[in-house]
Design an enzyme around this catalytic site. Structure first.
Site, PDB file in Angstrom:
ATOM      1  N   LYS A  35      48.764  46.703  37.270  1.00 20.38           N
ATOM      2  CA  LYS A  35      47.400  46.982  36.798  1.00 20.38           C
ATOM      3  C   LYS A  35      46.440  47.060  37.979  1.00 20.38           C
ATOM      4  O   LYS A  35      46.793  46.699  39.106  1.00 20.38           O
ATOM      5  CB  LYS A  35      46.975  45.918  35.800  1.00 20.38           C
ATOM      6  CG  LYS A  35      46.965  44.513  36.350  1.00 20.38           C
ATOM      7  CD  LYS A  35      46.702  43.521  35.245  1.00 20.38           C
ATOM      8  CE  LYS A  35      46.707  42.119  35.799  1.00 20.38           C
ATOM      9  NZ  LYS A  35      46.082  41.165  34.932  1.00 20.38           N
ATOM     10  N   ARG A 130      42.571  32.306  26.564  1.00 23.89           N
ATOM     11  CA  ARG A 130      41.884  33.570  26.867  1.00 23.89           C
ATOM     12  C   ARG A 130      42.227  34.536  25.744  1.00 23.89           C
ATOM     13  O   ARG A 130      41.430  34.773  24.865  1.00 23.89           O
ATOM     14  CB  ARG A 130      42.337  34.077  28.255  1.00 23.89           C
ATOM     15  CG  ARG A 130      41.531  35.211  28.803  1.00 23.89           C
ATOM     16  CD  ARG A 130      41.949  35.586  30.213  1.00 23.89           C
ATOM     17  NE  ARG A 130      43.350  36.027  30.304  1.00 23.89           N
ATOM     18  CZ  ARG A 130      43.930  36.438  31.429  1.00 23.89           C
ATOM     19  NH1 ARG A 130      43.258  36.449  32.563  1.00 23.89           N
ATOM     20  NH2 ARG A 130      45.199  36.825  31.435  1.00 23.89           N
ATOM     21  N   TYR A 253      23.063  40.620  61.394  1.00 21.05           N
ATOM     22  CA  TYR A 253      21.924  40.388  60.499  1.00 21.05           C
ATOM     23  C   TYR A 253      21.662  38.895  60.367  1.00 21.05           C
ATOM     24  O   TYR A 253      22.586  38.115  60.121  1.00 21.05           O
ATOM     25  CB  TYR A 253      22.209  40.956  59.108  1.00 21.05           C
ATOM     26  CG  TYR A 253      22.143  42.457  59.036  1.00 21.05           C
ATOM     27  CD1 TYR A 253      20.955  43.138  59.260  1.00 21.05           C
ATOM     28  CD2 TYR A 253      23.274  43.203  58.732  1.00 21.05           C
ATOM     29  CE1 TYR A 253      20.885  44.525  59.189  1.00 21.05           C
ATOM     30  CE2 TYR A 253      23.227  44.587  58.655  1.00 21.05           C
ATOM     31  CZ  TYR A 253      22.026  45.242  58.884  1.00 21.05           C
ATOM     32  OH  TYR A 253      21.968  46.606  58.811  1.00 21.05           O
ATOM     33  N   MET A 301      27.724  46.754  56.369  1.00 18.85           N
ATOM     34  CA  MET A 301      28.354  47.719  55.458  1.00 18.85           C
ATOM     35  C   MET A 301      29.535  48.448  56.107  1.00 18.85           C
ATOM     36  O   MET A 301      30.584  48.631  55.484  1.00 18.85           O
ATOM     37  CB  MET A 301      27.310  48.740  54.980  1.00 18.85           C
ATOM     38  CG  MET A 301      27.847  49.684  53.924  1.00 18.85           C
ATOM     39  SD  MET A 301      26.659  50.920  53.415  1.00 18.85           S
ATOM     40  CE  MET A 301      25.478  49.938  52.526  1.00 18.85           C
TER      41      MET A 301
HETATM   42  C1  PLP Z   1      49.420  38.877  31.219  1.00 22.18           C
HETATM   43  C2  PLP Z   1      49.718  38.898  32.681  1.00 22.18           C
HETATM   44  N1  PLP Z   1      50.981  38.783  33.095  1.00 22.18           N
HETATM   45  C3  PLP Z   1      51.305  38.796  34.407  1.00 22.18           C
HETATM   46  C4  PLP Z   1      50.340  38.902  35.377  1.00 22.18           C
HETATM   47  C5  PLP Z   1      50.730  38.874  36.828  1.00 22.18           C
HETATM   48  O1  PLP Z   1      50.157  37.742  37.445  1.00 22.18           O
HETATM   49  P1  PLP Z   1      50.409  37.438  38.986  1.00 22.18           P
HETATM   50  O2  PLP Z   1      49.742  38.552  39.731  1.00 22.18           O
HETATM   51  O3  PLP Z   1      49.735  36.140  39.210  1.00 22.18           O
HETATM   52  O4  PLP Z   1      51.849  37.431  39.186  1.00 22.18           O
HETATM   53  C6  PLP Z   1      49.011  39.024  34.992  1.00 22.18           C
HETATM   54  C7  PLP Z   1      47.970  39.134  36.010  1.00 22.18           C
HETATM   55  O5  PLP Z   1      46.915  38.605  35.947  1.00 22.18           O
HETATM   56  C8  PLP Z   1      48.685  39.012  33.607  1.00 22.18           C
HETATM   57  O6  PLP Z   1      47.429  39.124  33.183  1.00 22.18           O
END
Ligand code: PLP
Length: 357
Positions: A35, A130, A253, A301
């Site tokens: 992701k 969550r 800065y 920047m």
């Molecule tokens: C549902 C779920 N599974 C697996 C992972 C992978 O986690 P990690 O990057 O800590 O291995 C994530 C990442 O946040 C997640 O949201």
């Protein structure tokens, strides 16, 4: 000299890290988490490098569809499932798995038009608080899904909240609660993120879901006992100037760094406009031509200044490594009060991405 702010993605490191995962969880299949543009490393190049994984996980259709368009035939799991019922036909058509975490998603599946059934993963909330169904609702959710013509195979999933701390008893309790919630109901299970994969064999289940460790960063809060992972990204810039500053000179800065002695200070061609964290404080480690040096003054920047006392021979054109080979991103993240995940994800499009075999 052109401006260099470059992330090199090491495909071999991704593959080696996948092999580390397989060694740690020999009995489980591996769902590689890709992701957020593969944690900022680039979705398709990472999918190519990790094509040996058994499944791929992303967060939404915008991340899943490019995988299918590029020809990846893996099981692709959307970790938050569909965001509205009208996405369901695309899940069916593109053979995407949906994590089901909320009652409204059950309603959507039950009222979905007939089509190819989609494979689902029931998310049980065992302590992350969550997403997910409470353990006591799990059996009822399973029964509703099993009765639903829009649903194909059913699997189970939970997410570990504290596996990054090897001493935290929460993880064992989550594993127990997950097993109790599922009881005798059929279906493969998945619990472990990277920390669970590398540190908690009891949580391996049928599928592990590593993300950060595939990119070569340790998932554990204690820097010690770093697993044998190789950084999959090296972020680098170049020194574009080197000055001899005098004791008392203030750098950048707000004069955020005052030279404690006469000393060399370099300017590197990268800044917060590239995603380097502006809040990184004085002393945050960087490598200059392989020598350990330190951030000096506020990040700008397009540039940042470097205390070159650790690299006195440094000259314009020298390579500055912000993280990667020789400088794990976790060390930089620790200094900057964040986590490697955020460093990776925040890189901006201005950073040139190069994939190296
Ligand atoms: C549902 C779920 N599974 C697996 C992972 C992978 O986690 P990690 O990057 O800590 O291995 C994530 C990442 O946040 C997640 O949201």
């Amino acid at each position: 000299m052109t401006r260099i702010a470059r992330a090199t993605i090491h495909a071999a490191a991704l593959r080696e890290n996948l092999a580390v995962v397989r060694r740690h969880a020999p009995g489980a299949r591996v769902m590689a988490v890709l992701k957020a543009d593969a944690y900022g490393h680039g979705l398709l190049p990472v999918a190519d490098a990790l094509a040996g994984a058994d499944a791929l996980a992303v967060s939404c259709l915008a991340e899943a569809l490019p995988l299918r368009e590029a020809g990846f035939g893996h099981r692709v799991v959307l970790l938050e499932g569909f965001f509205s019922g009208d996405e369901i036909p695309l899940f069916a058509e593109r053979r995407l798995d949906a994590v089901i975490h909320a009652p409204w998603q059950l309603d959507c599946l039950e009222s979905a038009a007939r089509g190819r059934p989609i494979d689902v993963w029931i998310k049980v909330d065992t302590g992350m608080h969550r997403l997910g169904f409470p353990p006591e609702a799990a059996a009822g959710v399973y029964r509703r899904l099993r009765a639903c013509p829009a649903v194909g195979e059913i699997r189970w999933l939970t997410h570990l909240a504290s596996a990054d701390d090897r001493d935290d008893p929460t993880t064992g309790a989550q594993v127990d609660d997950f097993e109790a919630a599922r009881g005798e109901l059929p279906g493969e299970v998945s619990l472990a993120n990277s920390a669970g994969t590398l540190g908690w064999p009891v949580a391996h289940g049928d599928w592990v879901r590593p993300g950060i460790c595939l990119y070569g960063a340790s998932p554990f809060i204690d820097g010690g006992g770093r697993p044998p992972l190789r950084p999959a990204m090296t972020l680098e810039a170049r020194l574009i100037a080197v000055h001899r500053r005098c004791k008392g000179d203030r750098i950048g800065y707000g004069g955020g760094f005052t030279c404690p002695e006469d000393m060399p200070v370099g300017v590197a061609s990268i800044g917060y406009g590239d995603g380097y964290p502006r809040h990184a404080p004085n002393g945050t480690p960087v490598l200059v031509a392989g020598h350990l040096a330190a951030l000096a003054g506020r990040v700008s920047m397009d540039m940042l200044c470097v205390d070159l006392r650790g690299a006195p021979q440094a000259a314009p054109g020298d390579r500055v490594t912000l993280w990667g080979e020789g400088l794990p991103a976790e060390r930089v993240a620790d200094a900057a009060g964040t986590i490697a995940y955020e460093l990776f994800c925040r890189l901006t499009p201005r950073v040139e991405r190069i994939v190296e075999e």
